[in-house]
Design a protein around this motif. Structure first.
Motif, short mmCIF file in Angstrom:
data_model
loop_
_atom_site.label_atom_id
_atom_site.label_comp_id
_atom_site.label_asym_id
_atom_site.label_seq_id
_atom_site.Cartn_x
_atom_site.Cartn_y
_atom_site.Cartn_z
N MET A 1 42.57 46.71 30.67
CA MET A 1 43.13 47.53 31.69
C MET A 1 42.44 48.67 31.96
SD MET A 1 46.95 48.12 32.63
CE MET A 1 47.29 46.32 32.17
N LYS A 358 38.55 41.77 40.26
CA LYS A 358 38.84 42.11 38.80
C LYS A 358 40.36 42.77 38.60
CE LYS A 358 34.02 40.48 36.00
NZ LYS A 358 33.33 42.07 35.74
N ASP A 361 43.17 41.21 40.06
CA ASP A 361 43.44 40.67 38.71
C ASP A 361 44.56 42.00 38.07
OD1 ASP A 361 42.73 37.87 40.02
OD2 ASP A 361 41.11 37.51 38.70
N ALA A 362 43.96 42.11 37.30
CA ALA A 362 44.30 43.32 36.15
C ALA A 362 45.65 43.39 37.46
CB ALA A 362 43.22 44.43 35.88
N ASN A 365 49.39 41.49 37.06
CA ASN A 365 48.70 41.13 35.65
C ASN A 365 50.07 42.76 35.59
OD1 ASN A 365 48.30 38.65 34.76
ND2 ASN A 365 46.19 39.27 34.11
N SER A 366 49.95 43.63 36.05
CA SER A 366 50.63 44.79 34.93
C SER A 366 51.12 44.81 36.04
CB SER A 366 49.16 45.93 35.88
OG SER A 366 48.53 46.25 35.45
#
Length: 377
Positions: A1, A358, A361-362, A365-366
Motif C-alpha cells: 500500500m 493496481k 484495487d488497493a 481494500n483500504s
C-alpha cells in the motif's frame, strides 16, 4: 500500500473517531448521522488519492483517452485528455464514443442469459442445437456454457479443438461470435437489434454496435506513439468483419453509458438475482498475458482474492479499454482510449490501465477496511 494511503488513513480514522465521540457524548437536538459522516469523509479520502495518482498516470504516459471513477452515482474522479480525431483536433470529452473491444463480451453473455430467462435456450444445451456450424463431429459436444466461459476448446471456426471441450481454458473470439449467432437464431432478430434493445433496457443512450453507428463523435483509432500516429481505416464498420465480430468486440460506448451499464447490471435491473449470480460466478480460470491469473465467469473476469471485482479488458487496433466494478462499494472504474503503440506490444499499451487497476484495487481494500473498522466505533 502506498505511504500516502497510510498517512491519509490515519487522519481519516482520527476525524471519524472524533466525530463519533462528539455525537455520542454531546447532547444535541438533531442526532449526527454517523454513517453519512463516515461515507462522506471516506469519499473525500478517495478523491484526494485518485486525483493525485491517476493524474500522474496521465502525465507519465501522455495518456490520450478518458478515465472516470464513480461510487454508485457519486463521481469520485474524471479526466479526459487528448484528441478523438488527430486530423481535426477534436478533443475527447464526455460525449466521445470509443470502441470497447472485448468489454463487448459481457453484453453478449447477458443477451444469452436473457434468452435463458425467457425459456428460449438452456446454457447446458449443445450449440449444435442452434447452429449448423457446430453439427460437425469435432464440435458436436460443445455447450453454450463452454462458449460463455471459453472452455469449449474452440479457437477459430473450422479448425481443430485445442482440447477436449470443458477440460481447459482457451480465449476464443469465434466462440463469442457463435453466441451472437445463437442470440439471432432464438430471437429472429439481428445481433445489432438485440444489442440496441439491451442498451435501451439499461438506459444507455449513446452506445451502439460498430456496424450501425451513425454519430459524429466517434474516437478514431490510432496506432503509433508520440507525434506519429496512423489512423486505423474503416472504423468502426470494420468491427463487424470476420477478423473481430460484433458479439466478440464490436460494441461502442461512452464513459457515462458504461457507468450506467454497471449500475443497472449489478443492481439487478437487467438479470434476475440467480442469473446474475451465475454470470459472476467463477466457472473457469484464466492466465491473462497482461493482468495475470484470474477467475472467469460468463464474459467477465474476476479477481482471485481481494478485493472482489468484476472486470474485463478490451482491445481492437488502437483502442485499449478496461471496465472494472467493485461490488462491495458499488464502484465503477472506466478507462477508454483510442491510441496504441503495437510495436511495443500490448503490455506497453496497457501500462496505464494496469497502474490504475493496481491503485483502485488497493484503494478498494483500504475503503472496505475503513468501513469495517469504523463500524466498531
Amino acid at each position: 500500500m502506498p505511504k500516502i494511503f497510510n498517512s491519509l488513513f490515519s487522519v481519516l480514522f482520527l476525524t471519524i473517531f472524533i466525530t463519533a465521540c462528539k455525537s455520542s457524548s454531546e447532547p444535541i437536538e438533531k442526532p449526527v448521522d454517523k454513517k453519512l459522516v463516515i461515507d462522506s469523509t471516506i469519499a473525500v479520502f478517495q478523491k484526494i488519492i485518485l486525483e493525485q495518482q491517476i493524474d500522474s498516470v496521465f502525465k507519465k504516459y501522455h495518456f490520450n483517452g478518458s478515465v472516470a471513477v464513480f461510487k454508485d452515482s457519486l463521481q469520485l474522479y474524471r479526466k479526459a485528455n487528448g484528441y478523438s480525431n488527430f486530423k481535426t483536433k477534436a478533443k475527447i470529452d464526455s460525449g466521445t464514443v470509443f470502441a470497447i473491444g472485448s468489454v463487448s463480451k459481457q453484453f453478449t453473455a447477458v443477451l444469452i442469459l436473457l434468452q435463458m430467462e425467457q425459456g428460449k435456450l438452456n446454457i447446458h444445451d449443445k450449440a449444435s442445437k442452434y447452429l449448423k456450424e457446430f453439427q460437425l463431429k469435432e464440435y458436436e459436444n460443445i455447450t453454450i456454457q463452454q462458449l460463455l466461459n471459453h472452455t469449449s476448446g474452440l479457437n477459430t471456426f473450422g479448425g481443430k479443438l485445442m482440447f477436449k471441450s470443458g477440460s481447459d481454458f482457451f480465449y476464443s473470439n469465434d466462440g463469442f461470435n457463435a453466441l451472437g449467432k445463437i442470440v439471432e437464431a432464438v430471437t429472429g432478430k439481428s445481433f445489432d437489434e438485440n444489442a440496441r434493445e439491451l442498451f435501451q433496457k439499461a438506459g444507455m443512450k449513446h452506445s451502439s454496435t460498430g456496424a450501425v453507428f451513425k454519430g459524429n463523435n466517434f474516437a478514431s483509432a490510432y496506432l503509433g506513439s508520440g507525434k506519429t500516429f496512423e489512423e486505423v481505416p474503416n472504423m468502426p464498420k470494420r468491427l463487424a468483419g470476420k477478423d473481430i465480430g460484433t458479439p466478440a468486440g464490436g460494441i461502442l460506448s461512452t464513459i457515462d453509458d458504461l457507468h450506467i451499464w454497471n449500475n443497472a447490471l449489478y443492481s439487478g435491473k437487467i438479470l434476475k438475482t440467480e442469473t446474475l449470480k451465475q454470470f459472476v460466478s467463477k466457472s473457469a480460470e484464466r492466465r491473462h498475458q497482461i493482468f495475470g491469473k484470474m477467475g472467469y465467469g460468463y464474459g467477465i473476469m474476476l479477481n482471485i482474492g481481494q478485493p472482489e471485482s468484476y472486470f474485463h479488458s478490451g482491445y481492437v487496433k488502437g483502442s485499449p479499454s478496461l471496465n472494472i466494478y467493485y461490488p462491495q462499494t458499488k464502484t465503477s472504474v472506466l478507462i477508454l482510449s483510442n491510441t496504441a503503440d503495437e510495436e511495443k506490444g500490448k503490455g506497453s499499451t496497457f501500462r496505464p490501465h494496469i497502474e490504475i487497476k493496481k491503485l483502485t484495487d488497493a484503494l478498494e481494500n483500504s475503503v472496505v477496511k475503513m468501513k469495517r473498522d469504523t463500524a466498531k466505533i
